[in-house]
Design an enzyme around this catalytic site. Structure first.
Site, PDB file in Angstrom:
ATOM      1  N   ASN A  58      -5.134  -2.957  22.719  1.00  0.00           N
ATOM      2  CA  ASN A  58      -4.272  -2.288  23.693  1.00  0.00           C
ATOM      3  C   ASN A  58      -5.005  -1.263  24.557  1.00  0.00           C
ATOM      4  O   ASN A  58      -4.384  -0.432  25.204  1.00  0.00           O
ATOM      5  CB  ASN A  58      -3.106  -1.603  22.970  1.00  0.00           C
ATOM      6  CG  ASN A  58      -3.575  -0.625  21.896  1.00  0.00           C
ATOM      7  OD1 ASN A  58      -4.764  -0.364  21.757  1.00  0.00           O
ATOM      8  ND2 ASN A  58      -2.633  -0.095  21.131  1.00  0.00           N
ATOM      9  N   HIS A  79      -3.891   6.118   3.171  1.00  0.00           N
ATOM     10  CA  HIS A  79      -4.616   4.901   2.799  1.00  0.00           C
ATOM     11  C   HIS A  79      -4.031   3.654   3.458  1.00  0.00           C
ATOM     12  O   HIS A  79      -4.762   2.834   4.024  1.00  0.00           O
ATOM     13  CB  HIS A  79      -4.603   4.761   1.278  1.00  0.00           C
ATOM     14  CG  HIS A  79      -5.483   3.692   0.731  1.00  0.00           C
ATOM     15  ND1 HIS A  79      -5.110   2.379   0.671  1.00  0.00           N
ATOM     16  CD2 HIS A  79      -6.737   3.751   0.211  1.00  0.00           C
ATOM     17  CE1 HIS A  79      -6.085   1.658   0.131  1.00  0.00           C
ATOM     18  NE2 HIS A  79      -7.083   2.475  -0.159  1.00  0.00           N
ATOM     19  N   ASP A 137      -1.865   2.997  17.898  1.00  0.00           N
ATOM     20  CA  ASP A 137      -2.702   1.827  17.696  1.00  0.00           C
ATOM     21  C   ASP A 137      -2.183   0.922  16.593  1.00  0.00           C
ATOM     22  O   ASP A 137      -2.881   0.027  16.134  1.00  0.00           O
ATOM     23  CB  ASP A 137      -4.140   2.261  17.368  1.00  0.00           C
ATOM     24  CG  ASP A 137      -5.180   1.363  18.011  1.00  0.00           C
ATOM     25  OD1 ASP A 137      -4.799   0.423  18.725  1.00  0.00           O
ATOM     26  OD2 ASP A 137      -6.386   1.605  17.800  1.00  0.00           O
ATOM     27  N   ASP A 150       0.844  -1.191   0.000  1.00  0.00           N
ATOM     28  CA  ASP A 150       0.000   0.000   0.000  1.00  0.00           C
ATOM     29  C   ASP A 150       0.880   1.242   0.000  1.00  0.00           C
ATOM     30  O   ASP A 150       2.006   1.208  -0.496  1.00  0.00           O
ATOM     31  CB  ASP A 150      -0.941  -0.035   1.216  1.00  0.00           C
ATOM     32  CG  ASP A 150      -2.305   0.574   0.907  1.00  0.00           C
ATOM     33  OD1 ASP A 150      -2.367   1.802   0.705  1.00  0.00           O
ATOM     34  OD2 ASP A 150      -3.298  -0.163   0.884  1.00  0.00           O
ATOM     35  N   VAL A 184      -5.299 -15.471  -6.154  1.00  0.00           N
ATOM     36  CA  VAL A 184      -5.577 -14.245  -5.409  1.00  0.00           C
ATOM     37  C   VAL A 184      -7.060 -14.244  -5.019  1.00  0.00           C
ATOM     38  O   VAL A 184      -7.919 -14.501  -5.861  1.00  0.00           O
ATOM     39  CB  VAL A 184      -5.251 -12.989  -6.248  1.00  0.00           C
ATOM     40  CG1 VAL A 184      -5.601 -11.713  -5.483  1.00  0.00           C
ATOM     41  CG2 VAL A 184      -3.776 -12.982  -6.636  1.00  0.00           C
ATOM     42  N   ASN A 192     -13.829  -0.552  -7.471  1.00  0.00           N
ATOM     43  CA  ASN A 192     -14.967   0.291  -7.135  1.00  0.00           C
ATOM     44  C   ASN A 192     -15.651   0.916  -8.333  1.00  0.00           C
ATOM     45  O   ASN A 192     -16.205   2.000  -8.239  1.00  0.00           O
ATOM     46  CB  ASN A 192     -14.519   1.438  -6.215  1.00  0.00           C
ATOM     47  CG  ASN A 192     -14.106   0.965  -4.847  1.00  0.00           C
ATOM     48  OD1 ASN A 192     -14.193  -0.207  -4.543  1.00  0.00           O
ATOM     49  ND2 ASN A 192     -13.653   1.885  -4.030  1.00  0.00           N
ATOM     50  N   ILE A 223      -6.854   1.215  23.578  1.00  0.00           N
ATOM     51  CA  ILE A 223      -7.104   2.513  22.936  1.00  0.00           C
ATOM     52  C   ILE A 223      -7.614   2.286  21.529  1.00  0.00           C
ATOM     53  O   ILE A 223      -7.383   1.232  20.917  1.00  0.00           O
ATOM     54  CB  ILE A 223      -5.846   3.396  22.897  1.00  0.00           C
ATOM     55  CG1 ILE A 223      -4.721   2.717  22.094  1.00  0.00           C
ATOM     56  CG2 ILE A 223      -5.355   3.718  24.292  1.00  0.00           C
ATOM     57  CD1 ILE A 223      -3.524   3.620  21.851  1.00  0.00           C
TER      58      ILE A 223
END
Length: 504
Positions: A255, A242, A209, A200, A385, A346, A257
């Site tokens: 954790n 992203h 986090d 990505d 995939v 999309n 939070i």
């Protein structure tokens, strides 16, 4: 009901002339309707214009790959990266005749050459490579026409963004309930032995986090013209949040939070394949898949399609060369034990019935072109995939999601998904980009409980365990009605992914 057999057959590349396929019905050969050849797309190159290429050697070994590199040099180019494991060379040249010259110089060792983009290589040639051309200041990276990564952070269009404050919000994660991840966490949060590659735009390295679950040693930047860049900060996000959002969906730790990921105890590697303009060129993706296999990753998530073509057509020489190279990288990494999840896209498009494409190429002015089912959205349509469609909170197919009978494997939540953003923030994003990491997280949980399972077994189990979904009404355009059964249809594939069954 009986599930369809695991994985669709690979599409056969068609020639430039119209060809008919043959199927067998009741023991008799029946000619299928011929496929219309795709409209040619030019991948221009002028003398003095620095371009990037994939060169496919005739065999995947070090000797043949070296010979292909020698042909590159003899044709006036340079080798940026060799991948002898798959017989692929990433090359650059500023000569208009480069493609023809490589095939001539390497006629005993090179099977195909293809340009990877329609524009000049904006990032230039990686440092340390001697070039026969003058090294000049490269132009600024162009912005993608229809897949721009900006404040809304879209790798696909038709998504939305809403910022929210950073505080514990696990109770707002409706998506985890839909895939039963909250129930699966009663059994396991995943294993630290499992490593997920997030191919990505980079992961925020200090997000509270995420930080505990990022494997720095396995992270890499692949946007330096396709050569792995292992510098300490190369894999950090720059212009896009992203990847940080995707990473939170997969593996935000438990954790106390923020939020909790699908697999909150697994490790994640940031594999940066998105450049600062939002482009994911073939050489970047090839580098990412090869890196995943070399580093022994268990799962990768791929919330993108490879630029500049929305669909890469096997009946066009440049596109076919790229398609083959990416396909080989995926297959090799799968052979090393990596299982891949990818966003279906999309465009609200039926991937089982391709006819036209108005997006490609997206690094220059696109064109309306005819395509056929030999044209593939990569990597999501490659064999091995997992192709993931998106659902909304009601369990319906998201209005933006691509679909396709026997193309979609499973579906997962992708509409208004809460996850991490850089600078200690959280936010909502929509897209199949958000659905795919849900599945990557489930695969990570599955691998945690079944470490000996091979990728093919994991995908077969993922499909068979999915929650069957009948064709529900959707906001998709007229003519995109759901077809198939509850066990397998064009909207959900074999159903909504099920994390609880995956860990049982």
């Amino acid at each position: 009901m009986q599930k369809v057999p695991f994985r669709r057959a690979a599409a056969t590349a068609v020639c430039a002339v119209t060809m008919a396929a043959t199927t067998f019905i009741g023991g008799s050969a029946v000619a299928a309707p011929p496929q219309t050849p795709s409209t040619p797309i030019e991948f221009p190159a002028a003398d003095g214009q620095l371009m990037s290429y994939v060169v496919n050697a005739k065999a995947a070994n070090r000797g043949q790959t070296k010979q292909a590199s020698r042909a590159v040099q003899a044709a006036g180019g340079v080798t940026v990266q060799e991948w002898p494991e798959i017989g692929v060379v990433i090359a650059q040249s500023d000569r208009a005749s480069f493609r023809a010259d490589v095939l001539k110089q390497g006629k005993s060792h090179v099977v195909s050459v293809g340009a990877t983009r329609t524009i000049t290589v904006a990032e230039g040639t990686p440092a340390g490579i001697d070039t026969p051309w003058q090294t000049a200041q490269q132009p600024q990276l162009p912005q993608l026409r229809s897949k721009q990564l900006a404040n809304t952070d879209l790798l696909y269009g038709d998504a939305t963004f809403d910022g929210v404050t950073a505080d514990p919000r696990e109770n707002e994660q409706w998506d985890k309930a839909q895939i039963k991840a909250n129930q699966a966490h009663q059994i396991t949060d995943g294993s630290r032995d499992v490593l997920v590659g997030v191919l990505d735009s980079g992961i925020d390295p200090v997000h509270p986090d995420l930080q505990a679950n990022i494997d720095v040693t396995a992270s890499v930047n692949c946007t330096d013209a396709g050569r792995p860049d292992t510098s300490p900060t190369g894999w950090f996000p720059t212009t896009s949040s992203h990847g940080t959002h995707v990473a939170g969906i997969i593996g935000a730790p438990r954790n106390g939070i923020g939020i909790t990921g699908v697999a909150p105890n697994v490790r994640m590697a940031s594999v940066k394949v998105v450049n600062d303009a939002g482009s994911i060129y073939p050489e970047y993706a090839i580098c990412g898949f090869m890196w995943a296999g070399m580093k022994g990753m268990d799962v990768t998530n791929n919330s993108y399609y490879v630029d500049p073509m929305q669909f890469w057509c096997g009946d066009q020489p440049d596109q076919k060369a790229v398609l083959d190279a990416v396909e080989k990288a995926v297959a090799w990494s799968t052979k090393q034990g990596v299982v891949h999840a990818a966003a279906a896209g999309n465009a609200s498009y039926d991937l089982a019935n391709k006819t036209t494409d108005d997006v490609s190429p997206n690094d220059i002015s696109g064109t309306h072109r005819q395509i056929n089912n030999g044209c593939k959205d990569i990597p999501t349509e490659l064999d091995g995939v997992v192709t993931v469609a998106s659902t909304d909170q009601a369990g319906k197919l998201s209005s933006f999601s691509n679909r396709g009978l026997n193309v979609i494997d499973v579906a997962a939540p992708g509409s208004r998904i809460l996850s991490t953003l850089p600078n200690n923030k959280y936010g909502l994003l929509s897209g199949t980009s958000m659905a795919s990491p849900q599945v990557a997280g489930v695969l990570a949980l599955m691998k945690s409980e079944h470490p000996g399972w091979a990728p093919s077994n994991m995908i077969a189990q993922l499909r068979s365990q999915a929650q069957d979904q009948s064709c529900k009404p959707s906001a998709t355009p007229t003519g995109s009605e759901c077809v198939g059964s509850a066990a397998n249809n064009s909207y959900y594939g074999e159903g909504i992914v099920d994390a609880l069954r995956a860990v049982r």
